[in-house]
Motif scaffolding. Structure first.
Motif, mmCIF file in Angstrom:
data_model
loop_
_atom_site.group_PDB
_atom_site.id
_atom_site.type_symbol
_atom_site.label_atom_id
_atom_site.label_comp_id
_atom_site.label_asym_id
_atom_site.label_seq_id
_atom_site.Cartn_x
_atom_site.Cartn_y
_atom_site.Cartn_z
ATOM 1 N N VAL A 153 13.325 -15.635 63.374
ATOM 2 C CA VAL A 153 12.292 -14.934 62.606
ATOM 3 C C VAL A 153 12.632 -15.006 61.118
ATOM 4 C CG1 VAL A 153 11.679 -13.364 64.485
ATOM 5 C CG2 VAL A 153 13.454 -12.698 62.840
ATOM 6 N N LEU A 154 11.628 -14.744 60.295
ATOM 7 C CA LEU A 154 11.804 -14.762 58.840
ATOM 8 C C LEU A 154 11.533 -13.366 58.296
ATOM 9 C CD1 LEU A 154 9.879 -18.082 58.054
ATOM 10 C CD2 LEU A 154 12.361 -17.779 58.254
ATOM 11 N N PRO A 155 12.562 -12.534 58.114
ATOM 12 C CA PRO A 155 12.350 -11.169 57.616
ATOM 13 C C PRO A 155 11.987 -11.166 56.125
ATOM 14 C CG PRO A 155 14.475 -11.404 58.735
ATOM 15 C CD PRO A 155 13.966 -12.772 58.459
ATOM 16 N N LEU A 156 11.010 -10.368 55.786
ATOM 17 C CA LEU A 156 10.624 -10.159 54.392
ATOM 18 C C LEU A 156 10.854 -8.684 54.084
ATOM 19 C CD1 LEU A 156 9.311 -11.073 51.715
ATOM 20 C CD2 LEU A 156 7.078 -10.551 52.735
ATOM 21 N N PHE A 157 11.866 -8.400 53.277
ATOM 22 C CA PHE A 157 12.232 -7.018 52.987
ATOM 23 C C PHE A 157 11.563 -6.568 51.689
ATOM 24 C CE2 PHE A 157 15.705 -8.762 55.555
ATOM 25 C CZ PHE A 157 15.677 -7.861 56.606
ATOM 26 N N GLU A 158 10.678 -5.591 51.830
ATOM 27 C CA GLU A 158 9.917 -5.065 50.701
ATOM 28 C C GLU A 158 10.392 -3.656 50.366
ATOM 29 O OE1 GLU A 158 8.104 -6.805 48.893
ATOM 30 O OE2 GLU A 158 6.694 -8.081 49.959
ATOM 31 N N THR A 159 9.874 -3.097 49.271
ATOM 32 C CA THR A 159 10.245 -1.750 48.859
ATOM 33 C C THR A 159 9.012 -0.985 48.386
ATOM 34 O OG1 THR A 159 11.609 -0.425 47.342
ATOM 35 C CG2 THR A 159 10.812 -2.546 46.524
ATOM 36 N N GLY A 160 9.069 0.319 48.575
ATOM 37 C CA GLY A 160 7.975 1.170 48.117
ATOM 38 C C GLY A 160 8.172 1.688 46.700
ATOM 39 N N ILE A 161 9.276 1.316 46.059
ATOM 40 C CA ILE A 161 9.587 1.838 44.724
ATOM 41 C C ILE A 161 8.494 1.550 43.689
ATOM 42 C CG2 ILE A 161 11.201 1.690 42.787
ATOM 43 C CD1 ILE A 161 12.183 3.399 45.093
ATOM 44 N N PRO A 162 7.832 0.374 43.691
ATOM 45 C CA PRO A 162 6.744 0.162 42.710
ATOM 46 C C PRO A 162 5.640 1.208 42.802
ATOM 47 C CG PRO A 162 7.410 -1.932 43.644
ATOM 48 C CD PRO A 162 8.136 -0.872 44.423
ATOM 49 N N LEU A 163 5.399 1.754 43.989
ATOM 50 C CA LEU A 163 4.407 2.826 44.127
ATOM 51 C C LEU A 163 4.867 4.075 43.381
ATOM 52 C CD1 LEU A 163 3.611 2.478 47.943
ATOM 53 C CD2 LEU A 163 2.269 1.593 46.030
ATOM 54 N N LEU A 164 6.165 4.362 43.461
ATOM 55 C CA LEU A 164 6.713 5.520 42.754
ATOM 56 C C LEU A 164 6.619 5.331 41.244
ATOM 57 C CD1 LEU A 164 8.285 8.188 42.543
ATOM 58 C CD2 LEU A 164 10.396 6.822 42.717
ATOM 59 N N THR A 165 7.038 4.175 40.744
ATOM 60 C CA THR A 165 7.027 3.959 39.291
ATOM 61 C C THR A 165 5.605 4.053 38.740
ATOM 62 O OG1 THR A 165 6.965 1.554 39.642
ATOM 63 C CG2 THR A 165 9.112 2.559 39.317
ATOM 64 N N LYS A 166 4.642 3.550 39.495
ATOM 65 C CA LYS A 166 3.241 3.653 39.059
ATOM 66 C C LYS A 166 2.809 5.108 38.992
ATOM 67 C CE LYS A 166 -1.437 2.104 40.229
ATOM 68 N NZ LYS A 166 -2.261 1.305 41.182
ATOM 69 N N ARG A 167 3.226 5.907 39.986
ATOM 70 C CA ARG A 167 2.855 7.328 40.002
ATOM 71 C C ARG A 167 3.553 8.090 38.875
ATOM 72 N NH1 ARG A 167 0.846 11.280 39.293
ATOM 73 N NH2 ARG A 167 0.369 13.036 40.690
ATOM 74 N N LEU A 168 4.796 7.765 38.597
ATOM 75 C CA LEU A 168 5.508 8.461 37.523
ATOM 76 C C LEU A 168 4.866 8.189 36.174
ATOM 77 C CD1 LEU A 168 9.268 7.955 38.513
ATOM 78 C CD2 LEU A 168 7.809 9.945 38.899
ATOM 79 N N GLN A 169 4.311 6.989 36.004
ATOM 80 C CA GLN A 169 3.643 6.658 34.749
ATOM 81 C C GLN A 169 2.368 7.470 34.541
ATOM 82 O OE1 GLN A 169 3.107 2.431 35.099
ATOM 83 N NE2 GLN A 169 5.292 2.000 34.899
ATOM 84 N N GLN A 170 1.849 8.061 35.622
ATOM 85 C CA GLN A 170 0.628 8.865 35.537
ATOM 86 C C GLN A 170 0.909 10.325 35.229
ATOM 87 O OE1 GLN A 170 -0.979 8.142 39.433
ATOM 88 N NE2 GLN A 170 -1.762 6.110 38.916
ATOM 89 N N LEU A 171 2.179 10.711 35.265
ATOM 90 C CA LEU A 171 2.524 12.102 34.974
ATOM 91 C C LEU A 171 2.376 12.383 33.481
ATOM 92 C CD1 LEU A 171 5.691 12.584 37.209
ATOM 93 C CD2 LEU A 171 3.334 13.248 37.708
ATOM 94 N N PRO A 172 2.232 13.649 33.103
ATOM 95 C CA PRO A 172 2.091 13.983 31.686
ATOM 96 C C PRO A 172 3.212 13.391 30.843
ATOM 97 C CG PRO A 172 1.671 15.897 33.048
ATOM 98 C CD PRO A 172 2.150 14.829 33.975
ATOM 99 N N GLU A 173 2.859 12.847 29.696
ATOM 100 C CA GLU A 173 3.833 12.163 28.842
ATOM 101 C C GLU A 173 4.873 13.107 28.262
ATOM 102 O OE1 GLU A 173 0.799 8.620 27.331
ATOM 103 O OE2 GLU A 173 1.601 10.084 25.917
ATOM 104 N N THR A 174 4.532 14.409 28.242
ATOM 105 C CA THR A 174 5.453 15.368 27.637
ATOM 106 C C THR A 174 6.673 15.626 28.513
ATOM 107 O OG1 THR A 174 4.178 17.163 28.634
ATOM 108 C CG2 THR A 174 3.624 16.550 26.372
ATOM 109 N N GLU A 175 6.609 15.232 29.797
ATOM 110 C CA GLU A 175 7.725 15.494 30.689
ATOM 111 C C GLU A 175 8.764 14.378 30.579
ATOM 112 O OE1 GLU A 175 6.306 17.926 34.438
ATOM 113 O OE2 GLU A 175 5.328 15.960 34.345
ATOM 114 N N LYS A 176 9.981 14.783 30.398
ATOM 115 C CA LYS A 176 11.080 13.832 30.356
ATOM 116 C C LYS A 176 11.591 13.607 31.774
ATOM 117 C CE LYS A 176 15.595 12.995 28.239
ATOM 118 N NZ LYS A 176 16.672 13.574 27.403
ATOM 119 N N ILE A 177 11.484 12.376 32.263
ATOM 120 C CA ILE A 177 11.800 12.083 33.659
ATOM 121 C C ILE A 177 13.186 11.452 33.776
ATOM 122 C CG2 ILE A 177 11.142 10.710 35.676
ATOM 123 C CD1 ILE A 177 8.264 10.948 34.751
ATOM 124 N N ILE A 178 13.953 11.971 34.709
ATOM 125 C CA ILE A 178 15.251 11.413 35.078
ATOM 126 C C ILE A 178 15.231 11.164 36.582
ATOM 127 C CG2 ILE A 178 17.686 12.001 35.444
ATOM 128 C CD1 ILE A 178 17.800 13.254 32.775
#
Length: 340
Positions: A175-200
Motif C-alpha cells: 500500500v501507499l500511505p499518505l500521511f496528512e495533518t489537520g494543522i492547516p485547519l487550525l492555523t486558518k482558524r487562528l488567523q480569524q481570531l481578533p488581532e488584539t489577542e497575542k497567540i502562543i
C-alpha cells in the motif's frame, strides 16, 4: 506599445489563464466515493467540495446471527473508474464489515483504489514495556497492508495525524500511505481570531512538540512536561512564558482529557490570559468531552475554544454546538487528497 496592442496582449493573457484553468479542471480525477454509515455526513461534505467526487452507496445489512450481509450498489458502473472508501474504525465491532468491503472494491476492476481512514485508532495506549505486550497498531497496519491491488496498482491510504510517528513504518509495500495533518485547519482558524489577542502555542509534552512545532513555527511556543511523583503524573511548565497571552494547547488526540486539563491549570497559574485547545482526533470515550463544556454559571469555562476535526464522527454528533467546541472539517483536505 499602442493601446490596441496592449488590449490584445491582455486579452491573450486572460484567454491563456482561462484555458489553463479549464485544462486543470478537466485533468482532475473523477472519483466514486463509498463510505461507512458513521461517515455519511463527512462524505457528503467531501462531495460538496468537488464536482468530480460522486457518492456511491452500500447496503449495510446483517444476517440473523449478526454477521454482515453487504451489497455494493452500482458495482458494474465503477469498472475502470477511480474509487475511494471513507472508513471509520471507531470500534472493533465495525471494523470487520468495513474490511470486507475494502478488500472487495479494488477487485471490481477499478482504475485505482484509495482508502481514507482519517483516524488510525490503534496505538494510542500502547506501551511496549515487557515481553507479551501486543502492538495492535502493527496488527491493524498489516490488515490494511493486505488490501488487494487494483487494476491501477497499490492502494493509497490517507491518514491524518497518526498517533505515534513510528507507526507509519508498520505499513508494508503493498500500500501507499499518505500521511496528512489537520494543522492547516487550525492555523486558518487562528488567523480569524481578533488581532488584539497575542497567540502562543503550547505543547503538553515533548512528543507533541516534535510532531507539530515545525508546522506552527510562526507562533511563539510553550512546552510542558509530565513528571512522575509516586503514582501520579504531574504536568509542569518546561519552557516558555505564557503570561498575558492567549495560549492554544496543540496535540494529535484526546481521550479522557486529563492531560489537557492539567496543562491548562499550569498555564493559567503562570499568567495565561486565555487558554484554548486543538486536537485532530476528539476520541472522548464515555462522553469525557462533557468535562470541557461551558456551564451556565460560567465557573467551568477553563477553555475559551476547543477545536477538533470531524475525524471521529460519533464525537461530532455528540457535542453538537456545545461551547467551547468547534469542529474544523477535513472535507476540503480529503477532497484534495482524492484528486491527487
Amino acid at each position: 506599445m499602442s493601446e490596441n496592442a496592449a488590449n490584445n496582449n491582455n486579452m491573450e493573457k486572460n484567454q491563456a489563464i482561462c484555458k489553463e484553468a479549464i485544462v486543470s479542471e478537466l485533468q482532475k480525477k473523477k472519483v466514486h466515493l463509498f463510505y461507512c454509515l458513521e461517515c455519511e455526513e463527512l462524505a457528503r461534505n467531501i462531495a460538496s467540495e468537488s464536482d468530480h467526487i460522486t457518492l456511491q452507496s452500500i447496503n449495510w445489512r446483517s444476517f440473523a446471527d449478526g454477521f454482515p450481509n453487504l451489497f455494493i450498489n452500482n458495482a458494474h458502473e465503477i469498472r475502470g473508474q477511480h474509487v475511494a472508501f471513507l472508513a471509520s474504525f471507531s470500534s472493533p465491532a465495525v471494523i470487520f464489515e468495513q474490511i470486507s468491503v475494502i478488500y472487495l472494491l479494488p477487485r471490481l476492476f477499478v482504475a485505482s483504489f484509495t482508502l481514507v481512514l482519517p483516524f488510525f485508532p490503534t496505538g494510542s495506549f500502547e506501551r511496549m514495556e515487557e515481553e507479551g505486550d501486543v502492538a495492535t497498531a502493527f496488527t491493524m497496519a498489516r490488515i490494511v497492508s493486505n488490501i488487494p491491488i487494483s487494476r491501477g496498482g497499490p492502494t493509497s491510504v490517507v491518514i491524518y495525524d497518526i498517533h505515534a510517528l513510528q507507526e507509519r513504518f508498520y505499513f508494508a509495500d503493498q500500500v501507499l500511505p499518505l500521511f496528512e495533518t489537520g494543522i492547516p485547519l487550525l492555523t486558518k482558524r487562528l488567523q480569524q481570531l481578533p488581532e488584539t489577542e497575542k497567540i502562543i502555542v503550547a505543547f503538553p509534552d515533548d512528543g507533541a512538540w516534535k510532531r507539530f512545532h515545525k508546522l506552527l513555527d510562526q507562533y511563539p511556543t510553550v512546552v510542558c512536561t509530565k513528571v512522575r511523583e509516586g503514582d501520579k503524573r504531574i504536568v509542569r511548565l518546561k519552557e516558555g512564558n505564557p503570561a498575558g497571552c492567549h495560549v492554544v494547547i496543540v496535540d494529535d488526540l484526546v481521550q479522557s482529557g486529563g492531560t489537557l486539563i492539567e496543562c491548562q491549570k499550569v498555564l493559567a497559574a503562570h499568567g495565561a490570559a486565555k487558554v484554548s485547545a486543538y486536537v485532530t482526533h476528539g476520541v472522548f470515550p464515555k462522553n469525557s468531552w462533557e468535562r470541557f463544556t461551558h456551564k451556565n454559571n460560567g465557573l467551568d469555562e477553563a477553555f475559551a475554544y476547543f477545536w477538533i476535526t470531524d475525524s471521529c464522527p460519533q464525537t461530532v454528533k455528540s457535542i453538537g454546538n456545545k461551547a467551547p467546541f468547534e469542529v474544523l472539517s477535513l472535507a476540503g483536505s480529503i477532497a484534495d487528497a482524492l484528486q491527487i
